[in-house]
Design a protein around this motif. Structure first.
Motif, short mmCIF file in Angstrom:
data_model
loop_
_atom_site.label_atom_id
_atom_site.label_comp_id
_atom_site.label_asym_id
_atom_site.label_seq_id
_atom_site.Cartn_x
_atom_site.Cartn_y
_atom_site.Cartn_z
N ASN A 290 -26.12 -6.22 -23.86
CA ASN A 290 -27.24 -7.17 -23.88
C ASN A 290 -27.88 -7.24 -25.26
N TYR A 291 -28.01 -6.09 -25.89
CA TYR A 291 -28.70 -6.10 -27.18
C TYR A 291 -28.29 -4.88 -28.01
N ILE A 292 -28.18 -5.08 -29.31
CA ILE A 292 -27.92 -3.97 -30.24
C ILE A 292 -29.03 -4.01 -31.27
N SER A 293 -29.75 -2.91 -31.41
CA SER A 293 -30.90 -2.93 -32.33
C SER A 293 -30.45 -3.02 -33.78
N LYS A 294 -31.38 -3.48 -34.61
CA LYS A 294 -31.02 -3.74 -36.01
C LYS A 294 -30.66 -2.47 -36.76
N ARG A 295 -31.28 -1.38 -36.36
CA ARG A 295 -31.02 -0.12 -37.07
C ARG A 295 -29.63 0.46 -36.76
N CYS A 296 -28.93 -0.16 -35.83
CA CYS A 296 -27.55 0.29 -35.55
C CYS A 296 -26.60 -0.18 -36.66
N PHE A 297 -27.00 -1.22 -37.38
CA PHE A 297 -26.15 -1.82 -38.43
C PHE A 297 -24.73 -2.00 -37.89
N TYR A 298 -24.62 -2.56 -36.72
CA TYR A 298 -23.32 -2.55 -36.05
C TYR A 298 -22.29 -3.38 -36.80
N ASP A 299 -21.08 -2.92 -36.64
CA ASP A 299 -19.97 -3.48 -37.38
C ASP A 299 -18.94 -4.02 -36.38
N ARG A 300 -18.40 -5.17 -36.66
CA ARG A 300 -17.36 -5.71 -35.78
C ARG A 300 -16.03 -5.57 -36.52
N ILE A 301 -15.14 -4.76 -35.97
CA ILE A 301 -13.86 -4.51 -36.66
C ILE A 301 -12.83 -5.52 -36.19
N THR A 302 -12.37 -6.32 -37.12
CA THR A 302 -11.39 -7.36 -36.78
C THR A 302 -9.98 -6.77 -36.79
N GLU A 303 -9.03 -7.58 -36.40
CA GLU A 303 -7.64 -7.13 -36.35
C GLU A 303 -7.18 -6.64 -37.73
N LYS A 304 -7.57 -7.38 -38.76
CA LYS A 304 -7.14 -7.01 -40.11
C LYS A 304 -7.82 -5.72 -40.56
N GLU A 305 -9.10 -5.60 -40.20
CA GLU A 305 -9.86 -4.42 -40.64
C GLU A 305 -9.42 -3.13 -39.94
N LYS A 306 -8.75 -3.29 -38.80
CA LYS A 306 -8.31 -2.10 -38.05
C LYS A 306 -7.37 -1.25 -38.90
N ASN A 307 -6.53 -1.93 -39.67
CA ASN A 307 -5.56 -1.18 -40.47
C ASN A 307 -6.20 -0.37 -41.59
N ARG A 308 -7.39 -0.78 -41.97
CA ARG A 308 -8.09 -0.04 -43.03
C ARG A 308 -8.47 1.37 -42.57
N LEU A 309 -8.70 1.51 -41.26
CA LEU A 309 -9.15 2.79 -40.74
C LEU A 309 -8.13 3.90 -40.98
#
Lengths: 138, 185
Positions: B67-86
């Protein structure tokens, strides 16, 4: 004095690198995979977790193994475990290793070469894992 | 008038601050349930939200239930391309970042020494703050890069823990025993 310092720094770096090369077998002392049945296997780093499988090189016999994640309980804290997608595993496993030239060129005096060669040593292990287990991953 | 404007500004700032969730520790609301005091990072990958609570337990939720993610979470959405960076090694990047920070500190120190020298001399007016700017320009991106490397490691660890794996702090491994089901190559 300055010369001595540089020489000392160089030998220090050399020792670090020698340790790194040796350690693809020994640095991981203490790294292990623990199975659900309680047994533990000492492994070389890095351990690869890809999709629902865990790939590792046993320290005991230097052979590659693949194990379903459902049979694995965990890893020793500090074990270098890499989670990766199959595409990435395939990319690292099938591409030739490049960068040795820059590793050696930047080895002294910057020390950057140590890190490049360290990365290459890890990729070499991942490549070995891929090549030895790919028949079962496709 | 001046005092009034300052008071008005401070009042507005206080109200905005109290209305926002910057003052509250990171939290998310999933299916009308609040999960508070979360540890960073908070991220979404493959339509799954990963969070780690204050006890260190990793929890996952389908992103459509969030429902909600607070601003202090600085949440990140990992895309398909970004997955390989991990899965990529950060050793060389870390070295370059640390070297950049060291260079930045040296540049700032050197410029500060120049400032002290020229500030005592009224005739020489050659002081320029270029070195300071250069130093800061080296330090800030490198620090951000190191922060991202650390977050990447944490994200990988969370993904592994979410798969049911755990990291054992036992110092004395038991003797090697191969499980019967392992596939050998």
């Amino acid at each position: 004095m300055k010369k001595c310092t540089f020489l000392f720094f160089f030998f220090f770096q050399l020792c670090l690198f020698a340790q790194q090369e040796n350690t693809q077998n020994q640095r991981t002392s203490g790294s292990y995979v623990q199975f659900k049945n309680g047994s533990q296997i000492s492994v070389l780093t890095p351990v690869v977790v890809c999709e629902n499988s865990c790939y590792y090189i046993s320290k005991l016999d230097r052979k590659c193994y693949r194990e379903d994640l459902q049979n694995i309980d965990g890893f020793r804290r500090g074990t270098k475990v890499r989670w990766m997608t199959f595409e990435e595993f395939d990319r690292i496993g099938s591409k030739p290793l490049r960068g040795y030239f820059w590793g050696y060129v930047t080895f002294y005096p910057t020390g950057l070469g140590i890190f490049i060669l360290s990365d290459l040593a890890k990729r070499k292990n991942i490549r070995k894992l891929y090549r030895n287990t790919r028949n079962s991953t496709n | 008038m001046k005092t009034f404007l300052v008071s008005l500004f401070l009042s507005i700032a206080t109200v905005c601050s109290s209305q926002s969730d910057w003052t509250i520790k990171p939290y998310v609301v999933v299916n009308d349930t609040v999960y508070e005091h979360l540890k960073l990072p908070v991220f979404i990958m493959d339509s799954v939200l990963y969070i780690r609570n204050s006890e260190g337990v990793v929890m996952t939720f389908p992103s459509w239930d969030v429902n909600y993610i607070s601003k202090r979470c600085f949440y990140d959405r990992i895309t398909e391309k970004e997955k390989n960076r991990l899965s990529r090694s950060v050793a060389t990047g870390s070295y370059l970042s640390v070297a950049s920070i060291a260079g930045g500190i040296a540049a700032i120190y050197d410029n500060y020494q120049a400032y002290l020298y020229y500030s005592k001399n009224m005739i020489l007016q050659y002081y320029s703050a270029g070195g300071l700017v250069f130093g800061v320009a080296l330090i800030v991106p490198s620090t951000v890069a190191i922060y991202h490397f650390i977050q990447r490691k944490r994200q990988t660890k969370m993904i592994l823990e979410a798969k049911g794996l755990r990291f054992i702090s036992n110092e004395t491994p038991k003797p090697d025993t191969s499980p019967s089901s392992t596939t050998e190559y």
